[in-house]
Design an enzyme around this catalytic site. Structure first.
Site, PDB file in Angstrom:
ATOM      1  CB  ALA A   1     -66.748  10.462  41.742  1.00 49.07           C
TER       2      ALA A   1
ATOM      3  CG  HIS B   1     -68.293  12.840  51.307  1.00 50.75           C
ATOM      4  ND1 HIS B   1     -67.058  12.290  51.564  1.00 50.75           N
ATOM      5  CD2 HIS B   1     -68.102  13.775  50.346  1.00 50.75           C
ATOM      6  CE1 HIS B   1     -66.151  12.888  50.791  1.00 50.75           C
ATOM      7  NE2 HIS B   1     -66.761  13.790  50.041  1.00 50.75           N
TER       8      HIS B   1
ATOM      9  CE  LYS C   1     -59.854  17.877  54.676  1.00 49.57           C
ATOM     10  NZ  LYS C   1     -60.755  18.184  53.616  1.00 49.57           N
TER      11      LYS C   1
ATOM     12  CB  SER D   1     -66.309  18.440  49.359  1.00 51.34           C
ATOM     13  OG  SER D   1     -66.606  17.098  49.630  1.00 51.34           O
TER      14      SER D   1
ATOM     15  CB  CYS E   1     -60.180   2.509  25.838  1.00 50.59           C
ATOM     16  SG  CYS E   1     -58.701   2.880  24.901  1.00 50.59           S
TER      17      CYS E   1
ATOM     18  CB  CYS F   1     -55.789   5.063  23.625  1.00 48.26           C
ATOM     19  SG  CYS F   1     -57.231   5.610  22.704  1.00 48.26           S
TER      20      CYS F   1
HETATM   21  C1  FAD Z   1     -61.519  18.833  43.981  1.00 47.19           C
HETATM   22  C2  FAD Z   1     -62.938  18.622  44.400  1.00 47.19           C
HETATM   23  C3  FAD Z   1     -63.317  17.440  45.012  1.00 47.19           C
HETATM   24  C4  FAD Z   1     -64.634  17.239  45.428  1.00 47.19           C
HETATM   25  N1  FAD Z   1     -65.032  16.013  45.872  1.00 47.19           N
HETATM   26  C5  FAD Z   1     -66.315  15.816  46.225  1.00 47.19           C
HETATM   27  C6  FAD Z   1     -66.768  14.530  46.611  1.00 47.19           C
HETATM   28  O1  FAD Z   1     -66.067  13.534  46.511  1.00 47.19           O
HETATM   29  N2  FAD Z   1     -68.035  14.413  47.077  1.00 47.19           N
HETATM   30  C7  FAD Z   1     -68.876  15.484  47.169  1.00 47.19           C
HETATM   31  O2  FAD Z   1     -69.986  15.329  47.655  1.00 47.19           O
HETATM   32  N3  FAD Z   1     -68.501  16.698  46.715  1.00 47.19           N
HETATM   33  C8  FAD Z   1     -67.258  16.873  46.241  1.00 47.19           C
HETATM   34  N4  FAD Z   1     -66.863  18.086  45.764  1.00 47.19           N
HETATM   35  C9  FAD Z   1     -67.827  19.180  45.744  1.00 47.19           C
HETATM   36  C10 FAD Z   1     -68.793  19.096  44.566  1.00 47.19           C
HETATM   37  O3  FAD Z   1     -68.129  18.774  43.372  1.00 47.19           O
HETATM   38  C11 FAD Z   1     -69.482  20.433  44.448  1.00 47.19           C
HETATM   39  O4  FAD Z   1     -70.007  20.796  45.691  1.00 47.19           O
HETATM   40  C12 FAD Z   1     -70.617  20.420  43.448  1.00 47.19           C
HETATM   41  O5  FAD Z   1     -70.190  19.905  42.215  1.00 47.19           O
HETATM   42  C13 FAD Z   1     -71.134  21.834  43.316  1.00 47.19           C
HETATM   43  O6  FAD Z   1     -72.027  21.913  42.259  1.00 47.19           O
HETATM   44  P1  FAD Z   1     -72.538  23.326  41.773  1.00 47.19           P
HETATM   45  O7  FAD Z   1     -73.587  23.050  40.782  1.00 47.19           O
HETATM   46  O8  FAD Z   1     -72.865  24.149  42.960  1.00 47.19           O
HETATM   47  O9  FAD Z   1     -71.264  24.044  41.147  1.00 47.19           O
HETATM   48  P2  FAD Z   1     -70.503  23.820  39.769  1.00 47.19           P
HETATM   49  O10 FAD Z   1     -70.473  22.408  39.349  1.00 47.19           O
HETATM   50  O11 FAD Z   1     -69.198  24.513  39.926  1.00 47.19           O
HETATM   51  O12 FAD Z   1     -71.405  24.573  38.722  1.00 47.19           O
HETATM   52  C14 FAD Z   1     -71.488  25.969  38.657  1.00 47.19           C
HETATM   53  C15 FAD Z   1     -71.798  26.330  37.229  1.00 47.19           C
HETATM   54  O13 FAD Z   1     -72.091  27.706  37.157  1.00 47.19           O
HETATM   55  C16 FAD Z   1     -71.570  28.204  35.949  1.00 47.19           C
HETATM   56  N5  FAD Z   1     -71.430  29.663  36.094  1.00 47.19           N
HETATM   57  C17 FAD Z   1     -70.534  30.341  36.831  1.00 47.19           C
HETATM   58  N6  FAD Z   1     -70.718  31.656  36.686  1.00 47.19           N
HETATM   59  C18 FAD Z   1     -71.769  31.823  35.855  1.00 47.19           C
HETATM   60  C19 FAD Z   1     -72.422  32.938  35.301  1.00 47.19           C
HETATM   61  N7  FAD Z   1     -72.041  34.198  35.579  1.00 47.19           N
HETATM   62  N8  FAD Z   1     -73.454  32.728  34.430  1.00 47.19           N
HETATM   63  C20 FAD Z   1     -73.870  31.469  34.124  1.00 47.19           C
HETATM   64  N9  FAD Z   1     -73.259  30.378  34.619  1.00 47.19           N
HETATM   65  C21 FAD Z   1     -72.240  30.554  35.472  1.00 47.19           C
HETATM   66  C22 FAD Z   1     -70.258  27.480  35.792  1.00 47.19           C
HETATM   67  O14 FAD Z   1     -69.784  27.494  34.460  1.00 47.19           O
HETATM   68  C23 FAD Z   1     -70.641  26.084  36.279  1.00 47.19           C
HETATM   69  O15 FAD Z   1     -71.063  25.251  35.231  1.00 47.19           O
HETATM   70  C24 FAD Z   1     -65.564  18.290  45.281  1.00 47.19           C
HETATM   71  C25 FAD Z   1     -65.192  19.472  44.640  1.00 47.19           C
HETATM   72  C26 FAD Z   1     -63.910  19.620  44.167  1.00 47.19           C
HETATM   73  C27 FAD Z   1     -63.552  20.835  43.383  1.00 47.19           C
END
Ligand code: FAD
Length: 483
Positions: free
Chosen positions: A47, A50, A251, A339, A403, A438
């Protein structure tokens, strides 16, 4: 129906792009695999917005992180999402780490990050008195911030829907191919869809979708991160987000205050074979705990509320892979968005929407409304505001989640909104009901009843998070299973 654009994936990147595409006169649909938006990386991360000092200069990660970071005040205001520029500190616990801090500062400056400085030991401990007194120095990143990732994603989706984008949930895309006229055929158990352009925002599964249409093959490694959440009682323990300078020991883990007052402790970084495996492990959590104590020796382990894990979409290039492959015109990738993808999301949405709009040659949508009003939060109101809202809507007087002080009015509103909640987890991410100490022990039965009432469904059909995750087996009084 032939859509102009189909977005695949309802994470923060897909929903931000959907909202930015709504600025143009285009018909847009978003297909999400699971029962709700924000079920992938976007729901389970640290969350943090950066600063942008970490990524290699010239990379997409650096460019979109810095641009996205600068957009957050405006986005948070337009979409009514809590955001705070609490600042980040990268702490070295050894004097020998100071050159590495200086190198990070230089890298940040090359990326265009403003206001970076090195804090000495005294200033650092005066600012964060709970930090390990062994701390020697830190890189101070005043532009670092925090945001609620699910509120942001949901707000983007609601604003997109308000402006005409259609959302399909429970719509996993199983195939993408070309029709004879060059348009796309996007197949899913929810139906067959046709579109002029496709935007692939499928997170850990984004490479699979790219590989259906292009010979420029990519691969995603799933990298899991595990966390603890510390109770709000410790909300003042740290104000900035605390990073550990990476050492030979690894890290390091973060102490990350949230906009809601909890503190996230983690994450680990372990490559796993199953891209959807978001389990926590005893071993991973033990590593988190031992590393976190370097920053916060007084870490109150008894104040942990719960644990969680998220899975990063790590691409083979170690960078975001964006735009059209040479052999797949009008198929736009947002691939390998790990990230800092949350921080970059506003800029990625803007870039992808502009790229698609330019290629389709479209005009602006004169009716676009950038404002998404939030659901008024009882917990944030003064007594006078509470009295006033209860006089207007008596359901604000009924507390469901003690809560987090969430009322019946808020829960009903979260179900009735565009792209509204359909599951207990959906309510949780839209209102925080069930996120407190809770962990829904008290509010779950009422939340379940409200969902059944609002969706005109049997309570037996209500799930935690779709699929078979039902809470109730049968009606005790009817004696018949499934009734
Ligand atoms: C542990 C962790 C820590 C992180 N910390 C940070 C942070 O502090 N700050 C920061 O900037 N970034 C952070 N990130 C990175 C950030 O969370 C991601 O870069 C961002 O959420 C990516 O968003 P997205 O929409 O690309 O992917 P996602 O949120 O993964 O969304 C992809 C979506 O596609 C859907 N999908 C997949 N396949 C299909 C399909 N075939 N058909 C239809 N839908 C499909 C999935 O169900 C999902 O809902 C972190 C990530 C992780 C895992």
């Amino acid at each position: 129906m032939l859509y102009d654009v189909i977005l695949i994936g309802g994470g923060v990147v897909g929903c931000a792009t959907a909202r930015e595409l709504a600025r143009y006169s285009l018909s847009v649909a978003l297909l999400e695999k699971t029962e709700d938006i924000c079920n992938g990386q976007s729901k389970a991360n640290t969350a943090i917005v950066h600063g942008g000092y970490d990524a290699a200069p010239g990379s997409n990660k650096a460019k979109f992180n810095v641009r996205g970071n600068a957009m957050f005040e405006r986005i948070a205001e337009e979409l009514s999402v809590p955001f705070s520029r609490n600042g980040s500190l990268v702490v070295s616990f050894e004097e020998s780490g100071i050159p590495a801090l200086l190198a990070l500062k230089q890298r940040g400056e090359a990326n265009g990050v403003k206001g970076l400085s090195i804090l000495g030991r005294e200033a650092l401990l005066a600012r964060e008195p709970n930090l390990n007194p062994a701390a020697q120095a830190a890189l101070d990143v005043p532009s670092g911030g925090i945001v609620c990732p699910y509120e942001l994603t949901i707000a983007y989706a609601e604003n997109a829907a308000q402006n005409g984008v259609t959302f399909f949930r429970d719509a996993p895309v199983t195939a993408v191919s070309r029709n004879a006229d060059g348009t796309f055929l996007v197949s899913s158990p929810a139906g067959e869809f046709a579109s002029r352009a496709v935007v692939n925002c499928a997170g850990v599964h984004s490479a699979e979708l790219n590989n259906m249409v292009s010979e420029e093959k990519h691969s995603i490694t799933a990298r899991r991160g595990e966390y603890y959440i510390v109770d709000k009682a410790y909300r003042d323990a740290f104000h900035s987000t605390i990073f550990q300078l990476p050492t030979a020991m690894g890290k390091g883990v973060l102490i990350a205050p949230t906009v809601d007052g909890t503190i996230l402790i983690g994450p680990t970084a372990d490559d796993i074979p199953d891209k959807d495996d978001t389990r926590t492990t005893a071993e991973g959590l033990a590593r988190v705990l031992s590393r976190a104590k370097l920053s916060w020796p007084g870490l109150p382990a008894r104040a942990f509320i719960t644990t969680y894990a998220g899975v990063r979409a790590h691409a083979e290039t170690d960078d975001f892979i964006l735009g059209e492959p040479a052999d797949a015109p009008l198929f736009f990738n947002a691939l390998g968005v790990e990230s800092p993808g949350l921080s970059a999301a506003p800029a990625l949405g803007e870039f992808l929407a502009q790229s698609v709009a330019e290629r389709l040659g479209t005009a602006p949508n004169p009716a676009f409304d950038p404002i998404r009003p939030g659901i008024p939060k009882f917990r944030d109101m003064t007594d006078a505001e509470r009295a006033e809202i209860i006089a207007r809507d008596p359901e604000y007087a009924k507390i469901v989640c003690r809560c987090e002080l969430v009322t019946e009015a808020e829960i009903r509103a979260s179900i009735r909104r565009p792209v509204g909640a359909r599951t207990v987890d959906g309510i949780k991410r839209r209102t925080r009901a069930g996120m407190g100490r809770c962990q829904a022990g008290f509010c779950l039965p009422r939340t379940l009843e409200l969902l059944a009432e609002e969706l005109a469904a049997s309570p037996l059909s209500i799930t935690k998070c779709g699929g078979e995750s039902r809470y109730l087996e049968s009606n005790l009084f009817s004696g018949k299973a499934g009734e």
